[in-house]
Enzyme design. Structure first.
Site, PDB file in Angstrom:
ATOM      1  N   ARG A   1       0.859  -1.197   0.030  1.00  0.00           N
ATOM      2  CA  ARG A   1       0.052  -0.025  -0.027  1.00  0.00           C
ATOM      3  C   ARG A   1       0.971   1.169   0.110  1.00  0.00           C
ATOM      4  O   ARG A   1       1.583   1.321   0.841  1.00  0.00           O
ATOM      5  CB  ARG A   1      -0.949   0.043   1.419  1.00  0.00           C
ATOM      6  CG  ARG A   1      -1.845   1.157   1.332  1.00  0.00           C
ATOM      7  CD  ARG A   1      -2.599   1.371   2.514  1.00  0.00           C
ATOM      8  NE  ARG A   1      -3.575   2.657   2.411  1.00  0.00           N
ATOM      9  CZ  ARG A   1      -3.123   3.614   2.991  1.00  0.00           C
ATOM     10  NH1 ARG A   1      -1.832   4.072   3.790  1.00  0.00           N
ATOM     11  NH2 ARG A   1      -3.795   4.847   2.910  1.00  0.00           N
TER      12      ARG A   1
ATOM     13  N   ASP B   1      -3.124   4.609  -2.994  1.00  0.00           N
ATOM     14  CA  ASP B   1      -4.238   4.757  -2.557  1.00  0.00           C
ATOM     15  C   ASP B   1      -5.086   5.989  -3.570  1.00  0.00           C
ATOM     16  O   ASP B   1      -6.159   6.297  -3.405  1.00  0.00           O
ATOM     17  CB  ASP B   1      -4.334   5.472  -1.082  1.00  0.00           C
ATOM     18  CG  ASP B   1      -5.091   5.206  -0.120  1.00  0.00           C
ATOM     19  OD1 ASP B   1      -5.824   4.050  -0.501  1.00  0.00           O
ATOM     20  OD2 ASP B   1      -5.477   5.809   0.891  1.00  0.00           O
TER      21      ASP B   1
ATOM     22  N   HIS C   1     -17.166   5.407   2.796  1.00  0.00           N
ATOM     23  CA  HIS C   1     -16.250   4.835   3.732  1.00  0.00           C
ATOM     24  C   HIS C   1     -16.115   5.689   5.051  1.00  0.00           C
ATOM     25  O   HIS C   1     -15.540   6.526   4.947  1.00  0.00           O
ATOM     26  CB  HIS C   1     -14.943   4.724   2.895  1.00  0.00           C
ATOM     27  CG  HIS C   1     -13.824   4.012   3.727  1.00  0.00           C
ATOM     28  ND1 HIS C   1     -13.233   3.104   3.362  1.00  0.00           N
ATOM     29  CD2 HIS C   1     -13.034   4.688   4.630  1.00  0.00           C
ATOM     30  CE1 HIS C   1     -11.978   2.642   4.031  1.00  0.00           C
ATOM     31  NE2 HIS C   1     -12.239   3.702   5.219  1.00  0.00           N
TER      32      HIS C   1
ATOM     33  N   ARG D   1     -18.461   5.171  19.674  1.00  0.00           N
ATOM     34  CA  ARG D   1     -19.312   4.359  20.641  1.00  0.00           C
ATOM     35  C   ARG D   1     -19.177   5.349  22.037  1.00  0.00           C
ATOM     36  O   ARG D   1     -20.166   5.521  22.603  1.00  0.00           O
ATOM     37  CB  ARG D   1     -18.393   3.015  21.087  1.00  0.00           C
ATOM     38  CG  ARG D   1     -18.854   2.167  19.889  1.00  0.00           C
ATOM     39  CD  ARG D   1     -17.735   0.895  20.193  1.00  0.00           C
ATOM     40  NE  ARG D   1     -16.434   1.288  20.015  1.00  0.00           N
ATOM     41  CZ  ARG D   1     -15.587   0.553  20.135  1.00  0.00           C
ATOM     42  NH1 ARG D   1     -15.658  -0.866  20.082  1.00  0.00           N
ATOM     43  NH2 ARG D   1     -13.971   0.680  19.670  1.00  0.00           N
TER      44      ARG D   1
ATOM     45  N   GLY E   1     -15.379   1.051   9.515  1.00  0.00           N
ATOM     46  CA  GLY E   1     -15.599   0.657  10.983  1.00  0.00           C
ATOM     47  C   GLY E   1     -16.943   1.418  11.335  1.00  0.00           C
ATOM     48  O   GLY E   1     -17.932   0.655  11.915  1.00  0.00           O
TER      49      GLY E   1
ATOM     50  N   GLY F   1     -19.250   2.762   9.252  1.00  0.00           N
ATOM     51  CA  GLY F   1     -20.366   2.432   8.002  1.00  0.00           C
ATOM     52  C   GLY F   1     -20.705   1.088   8.094  1.00  0.00           C
ATOM     53  O   GLY F   1     -22.091   0.514   8.156  1.00  0.00           O
ATOM     54  N   GLU F   2     -19.891  -0.164   8.827  1.00  0.00           N
ATOM     55  CA  GLU F   2     -20.202  -1.477   8.896  1.00  0.00           C
ATOM     56  C   GLU F   2     -20.935  -1.705  10.333  1.00  0.00           C
ATOM     57  O   GLU F   2     -21.694  -2.554  10.304  1.00  0.00           O
ATOM     58  CB  GLU F   2     -18.982  -2.128   8.743  1.00  0.00           C
ATOM     59  CG  GLU F   2     -18.300  -2.318   7.416  1.00  0.00           C
ATOM     60  CD  GLU F   2     -17.244  -2.933   7.153  1.00  0.00           C
ATOM     61  OE1 GLU F   2     -16.871  -4.099   8.129  1.00  0.00           O
ATOM     62  OE2 GLU F   2     -16.157  -2.585   6.516  1.00  0.00           O
TER      63      GLU F   2
ATOM     64  N   GLU G   1      -9.182  -4.041   2.084  1.00  0.00           N
ATOM     65  CA  GLU G   1      -8.151  -3.238   1.234  1.00  0.00           C
ATOM     66  C   GLU G   1      -6.952  -4.344   0.985  1.00  0.00           C
ATOM     67  O   GLU G   1      -6.282  -4.301  -0.189  1.00  0.00           O
ATOM     68  CB  GLU G   1      -7.644  -2.084   1.969  1.00  0.00           C
ATOM     69  CG  GLU G   1      -8.753  -1.202   2.116  1.00  0.00           C
ATOM     70  CD  GLU G   1      -8.391   0.057   2.977  1.00  0.00           C
ATOM     71  OE1 GLU G   1      -7.801   1.012   2.276  1.00  0.00           O
ATOM     72  OE2 GLU G   1      -8.728   0.140   4.176  1.00  0.00           O
TER      73      GLU G   1
END
Length: 403
Positions: A95, A152, A212, A288, A335, A337-338, A389
């Site tokens: 990456r 990226d 994302h 959170r 993180g 989004g899911e 990724e």
């Protein structure tokens, strides 16, 4: 075919070894505190499976070379190793943050490519030097194994000129290549392919909007399978409100704050990148914690949540119209989004007027894998697709090696 994926940071190195025949992750890990008195290596065999085994070792890693030597020892360990010899690795995918305009596809690493990574360090000063270090360490420890650089910024190279140009004097683009590049490109590219597969649609026909959302967040408008627009810009600072980044603001704020607070350009850069966003608004970066504070009646946390959702919805609306209202899917990933059903619900609230409907029960249920959280009669499917990724980098590496 086995592919090793490396993401080298200034004092860390993430890695993953994949068996490309099945896309199985043989092992993954993180070497951290490189260059400090005591380094730490966390190594997982068969991660995220019922056979997962975790190994943690501490040692002094003066440089990335020593850290990667320990990784190789674990990979080839007689008892716990997943390969017998490092020669089983067919290729190494790296990456790399920034490739500027010089590269628009994953490329086989040679001296020219390493030169590009060096030159683009001015645009990615925190990441590019470390990414280059990872490449050079791999060349040293895996002689003869081909290295592939996956940038990226690659996905953003598909944008039309009217999307990537800024309305600044044109010579700034000609002289300094100041333009929108976009980031999280590897994730957005993976999600585009996964979305097309989920919908049973050719990638070349896909029109979607990808969100994302994590500590760093960006959105991508996908038209005909390619990036048509994206929220991050010259740097990852532009766009959505993030964990510690302010996102898009009035540029005149910069000289104003410098004058009134007596700050240097470097100090303002730190303020906007590391002290702003959710952290600056309410003192928390983890959603959170933000939600917990909202439950306690913390007004600043509630404000931060509202501002975050608003920034996402504003971008979502602009991309909807850039696609002429013809959208195959809205996709949440990364993180937040899911995993954050509250943010997803708030982002989609009010979209019923466009026929977009969320199944509240499905949205509030945790499940693995790609799935729809919209109702069957929703005008546009709303999906959750976990990003990957490392797999995208590995697939790109295989593709380059096959050319």
């Amino acid at each position: 075919m086995k592919i090793l994926v490396i993401n080298a940071g200034s004092s860390s190195c993430k890695y993953q070894l994949l068996e490309m025949d099945t896309h199985a992750v043989l092992c993954s890990g993180l070497a951290e505190r490189i260059g400090q008195d005591e380094g730490r290596l966390t190594h997982k065999i068969a991660p995220d499976t019922d056979k997962e085994e975790k190994i943690v070792q501490t040692a002094h890693f003066p440089t990335h070379v020593q850290a990667m030597e320990m990784v190789i020892a674990l990979l080839t360990d007689a008892e716990k190793g997943v390969i017998k010899d490092k020669s089983e690795i067919a290729g190494i995918g790296h990456r790399v943050l920034h490739g500027g305009e010089a590269v628009s596809d994953p490329v086989l690493v040679d001296e020219r490519v390493k030169g590009i990574v060096r030159e683009c360090a001015v645009l990615g000063p925190l990441h590019n030097p470390a990414n280059l270090m990872g490449i050079e360490v791999a060349e040293k420890l895996f002689p003869g194994v081909p290295n592939v650089a996956v940038f990226d910024t690659e996905f953003g190279m598909g944008m039309p000129k009217e999307a990537f140009m800024y309305a600044l004097p044109y010579e700034l683009y000609e002289d300094l290549r100041i333009r929108r590049y976009g980031f999280h490109g590897t994730s957005h590219k993976y999600i585009a392919g996964a979305t097309a597969k989920y919908l049973g649609k050719p990638l070349s026909e896909l029109r979607s909007i990808t969100m994302h959302l994590g500590n760093g967040s960006s959105m991508s408008c996908v038209r005909n399978g390619k990036c048509f627009d994206t929220s991050m810009g010259l740097t990852p600072l532009e766009g959505l409100i993030m964990g510690t980044r302010c996102g898009s603001i009035d540029p005149a704020i910069v000289p104003f704050v410098m004058e009134k607070k007596g700050l240097t350009p470097e100090q303002v850069d730190t303020l906007m990148n590391k002290k702003s966003g959710l952290l600056g608004l309410c003192g928390h970066t983890d959603m959170r914690d933000v939600h917990a504070e909202v439950e306690k009646g913390n007004e600043r946390a509630a404000l931060a949540l509202k501002m975050l959702v608003r920034s996402i919805k504003k971008t979502l609306g602009s991309y909807y119209f850039l696609l002429d209202g013809k959208v195959d899917a809205l996709v949440f990933t990364a993180g937040i989004g899911e995993n954050d059903d509250i943010v997803r619900a708030e982002v989609c609230a009010g979209l019923e007027n466009l026929g977009i409907k969320i199944d509240a029960k499905e949205n509030g249920t945790r499940k693995a894998g790609a799935r729809a959280i919209s109702t069957p009669d929703s005008s546009i499917p709303v999906l959750i697709i976990p990003t990957n990724e490392e797999l995208q980098i590995a697939m790109a590496t295989v593709e380059v090696l096959g050319k």
